[in-house]
Design an enzyme around this catalytic site. Structure first.
Site, PDB file in Angstrom:
ATOM      1  N   HIS A 276       0.837  -1.226   0.000  1.00 50.40           N
ATOM      2  CA  HIS A 276       0.000   0.000   0.000  1.00 50.40           C
ATOM      3  C   HIS A 276       0.862   1.264   0.000  1.00 50.40           C
ATOM      4  CE1 HIS A 276      -3.835  -2.125   0.560  1.00 50.40           C
ATOM      5  NE2 HIS A 276      -3.178  -2.947   1.367  1.00 50.40           N
ATOM      6  N   ASP A 340      -1.133  -5.073   6.137  1.00 52.58           N
ATOM      7  CA  ASP A 340      -2.032  -6.013   5.445  1.00 52.58           C
ATOM      8  C   ASP A 340      -1.627  -6.215   3.990  1.00 52.58           C
ATOM      9  OD1 ASP A 340      -2.785  -3.256   5.258  1.00 52.58           O
ATOM     10  OD2 ASP A 340      -4.565  -3.882   4.149  1.00 52.58           O
ATOM     11  N   GLU A 341      -2.108  -7.310   3.433  1.00 54.26           N
ATOM     12  CA  GLU A 341      -2.037  -7.596   1.993  1.00 54.26           C
ATOM     13  C   GLU A 341      -0.622  -7.463   1.448  1.00 54.26           C
ATOM     14  OE1 GLU A 341      -6.155  -6.789   0.043  1.00 54.26           O
ATOM     15  OE2 GLU A 341      -5.493  -4.887   0.911  1.00 54.26           O
ATOM     16  N   ALA A 342       0.307  -8.172   2.080  1.00 56.44           N
ATOM     17  CA  ALA A 342       1.710  -8.089   1.688  1.00 56.44           C
ATOM     18  C   ALA A 342       2.215  -9.411   1.117  1.00 56.44           C
ATOM     19  CB  ALA A 342       2.560  -7.648   2.877  1.00 56.44           C
ATOM     20  N   GLU A 373      -2.608  -9.770   9.284  1.00 55.60           N
ATOM     21  CA  GLU A 373      -1.418 -10.368   8.678  1.00 55.60           C
ATOM     22  C   GLU A 373      -0.188 -10.156   9.553  1.00 55.60           C
ATOM     23  OE1 GLU A 373      -3.741  -8.575   7.213  1.00 55.60           O
ATOM     24  OE2 GLU A 373      -3.930  -8.991   5.068  1.00 55.60           O
TER      25      GLU A 373
END
Ligand code: ACM
Length: 534
Positions: A276, A340-342, A373
């Site tokens: 992000h 998050d979302e890594a 996460e």
């Protein structure tokens, strides 16, 4: 209460005219029932034999020696003076003297109510709010405002009366954490727009604002020594529906923090990473592994340049500068690092990044907040972990409470306010549906204590209510997604499970409509709720 009938009668008789039956004045509307409040109070004992009606001689009294309570009293007076037209002087309480009006008292309250609980008692002499702290008094005041006719919120004088139903409410929260997450990165919202949001959510006893300040599409907080973060990264945003660019100066951010604090809301700044991060990468070439600045990203979803360069020292120099400055501007105990979302970086690189960033957060005196996460890598002690996709197989997540962490529950498929209610509801192009559609009953019918397998009881800090803004373009669109669902989840965070009842909730929720109409909140008229006719 004195009515105008005798005067009308006298004047009419003096004029020598017959009194037509149809001229009888309409009796004033009965008070709002005690307990018609969201979130539902712990206990409500109505006593219709008594009640209080605000009058031109009412005063608002507070405990001398508690300046925070004086500020709550002044805030309350500011809410009520324009609409009632009454002077409502704010005065210190006088020992053993009962002043007519609203009394706000700190101390002598039941310790089991905690710092946010209160008692609100209404008799013929007034409204008496008692709590262990100014925060609890404020919560009681928010309850009182729900018991007054919605036109209290008008900015100009309105016709009374201003009755409050008699009886007693005792109330305190189920969970200490009841947050709203506002994404100002995808579409930017101004200080005034965030303040209005704080006003709206505070009515439902929200006590944290997690401000999502950075993401791939925009960087929204001024950082000294890194001016391009805002001159470049702040110039961008999601293009769908029109870019809303902008950023907060440090003074702007402090203003938001102050405004929130006056409403007993603690701001948690969120600085995303390692994913992000396109807006930072577009601002500074040296943060990119190839030394070339990424182009700005105005799409939705992950950008082609999503990750900070994890192997470069400059990345951590940058994060140290950012976290040091943001921590210094933030009086609250927490700072969110996103996390998050890594999935695009290796587990080892991810863990190294999280360890280094957690150390920076600790160095500047803050406790870590991270999305779920991050549970794979953080030291959970003292941390808050944001659950957004329940995962019965995540052993690190399940182990976090035993290691001193707590989970904050915001399961996407019932708590993400950016999900539409139904296809094209509240409107085509507003909101998303990747986690499905969420009607009001879906938002209400879950339990923070059972949402994540293996995490319950004291392992749950409370609830978060996120609004990500890829498809949210204006304050009116914020309203239409958040209202009326945010009050549903605020109630899950505040009210005891014994009060959980859809039919009770939908009736109490319907009663919020006059207030939203009065204050211009563009709520979605869900077909599940028995709204009063306008
Ligand atoms: C998230 O929705 N990626 C926390």
């Amino acid at each position: 209460m004195r009515r105008t009938a005798p005067v009308v009668l006298a004047v009419t008789l003096a004029a020598g005219l017959a009194v037509p039956a149809a001229a009888a004045p309409t009796p004033p509307a009965p008070p709002i029932p005690l307990g018609q409040v969201v979130p539902a109070p712990v206990s409500v004992h109505a006593n219709t034999a008594v009640g209080y009606t605000l009058s031109p001689t009412s005063v608002i009294s507070y405990d001398l020696g508690n300046s925070a309570t004086r500020q709550v009293a002044q805030w309350l007076a500011g809410q009520l003076r324009p609409s009632t037209g009454y002077p409502l002087p704010v005065v210190p309480a006088v020992p053993f003297v009962s002043l007519p009006g609203i009394s706000l008292a700190v101390g002598g309250a039941d310790p089991s109510w905690g710092s946010e609980g209160y008692r609100l008692a209404v008799d013929n002499g007034g409204v008496h709010i008692k709590a262990n702290s100014a925060n609890g008094v404020y919560d009681g005041v928010q309850t009182l405002l729900q018991l007054l006719p919605a036109k209290f919120a008008a900015k100009t004088a309105q016709r009374g009366p201003w009755p409050v139903a008699g009886g007693e409410i005792v109330d305190y929260p189920r969970y200490a954490y009841r947050g709203a997450v506002l994404d100002v990165a995808r579409h930017f919202f101004t200080v005034a727009e965030v303040e209005r949001y704080l006003d709206e959510v505070s009515r439902y006893k929200i006590n944290y604002l997690q401000l999502h300040l950075t993401d791939s599409q925009g960087w929204r907080i001024q950082i000294d020594g890194w001016p391009r973060l805002t001159s470049v990264g702040g110039s961008s945003g999601v293009s769908a529906g029109g870019v809303r660019a902008g950023y907060y100066t440090q003074a702007d951010y402090e203003q938001i923090v102050r405004y929130a604090a006056a409403r007993f809301i603690t701001v948690i700044p969120e600085i995303e990473g390692p994913a992000h991060s396109n807006a930072a990468l577009a601002s500074y070439a040296e943060l990119n592994c190839d030394g070339v600045a990424a182009p700005l990203f105005q799409g939705v979803g992950p950008s082609p340049h999503e990750y900070l360069c994890l192997g470069k020292d400059i990345t951590y120099t940058f994060l140290d500068d950012v976290i040091r400055q943001v921590a210094a501007l933030t009086p609250g105990p927490y700072l969110s690092i996103g996390g998050d979302e890594a999935a695009g970086v290796s587990a080892a690189d991810y863990a190294t990044y999280i360890h280094r960033v957690q150390a920076i957060v600790a160095k500047y005196g803050k406790k870590l907040v991270g999305w779920q996460e991050s549970a794979a890598a953080i030291d959970p002690a003292g941390a808050l972990i944001g659950l957004w996709i329940p995962d019965p197989d995540d052993t690190r997540l399940k182990a976090a409470p035993a290691a001193g962490g707590k989970l904050v529950m915001s399961p996407a498929f019932t708590a993400y306010m950016d999900m539409q209610y139904a296809a094209d509801k509240p409107a085509a192009g507003v909101g998303n549906n990747w986690a499905g559609y969420i009607e009001v009953q879906d938002a209400y019918n879950w339990d923070p204590n059972t949402v994540q397998d293996g995490v319950s009881g004291s392992g749950v800090a409370g609830v978060n209510i996120p609004l990500f803004t890829e498809y949210v373009h204006s304050p009116a669109e914020i309203d239409s997604l958040v209202f009326p669902r945010l009050p549903a989840i605020a109630e899950l965070g505040w009210s005891p499970p014994s009060t959980h009842d859809w039919n009770s909730f939908r009736t109490r929720l319907a009663a919020q409509a006059p207030y939203w109409d009065q204050t211009g909140v563009h709520f979605y008229r869900s077909p599940q709720i028995p709204w009063p006719t306008r």
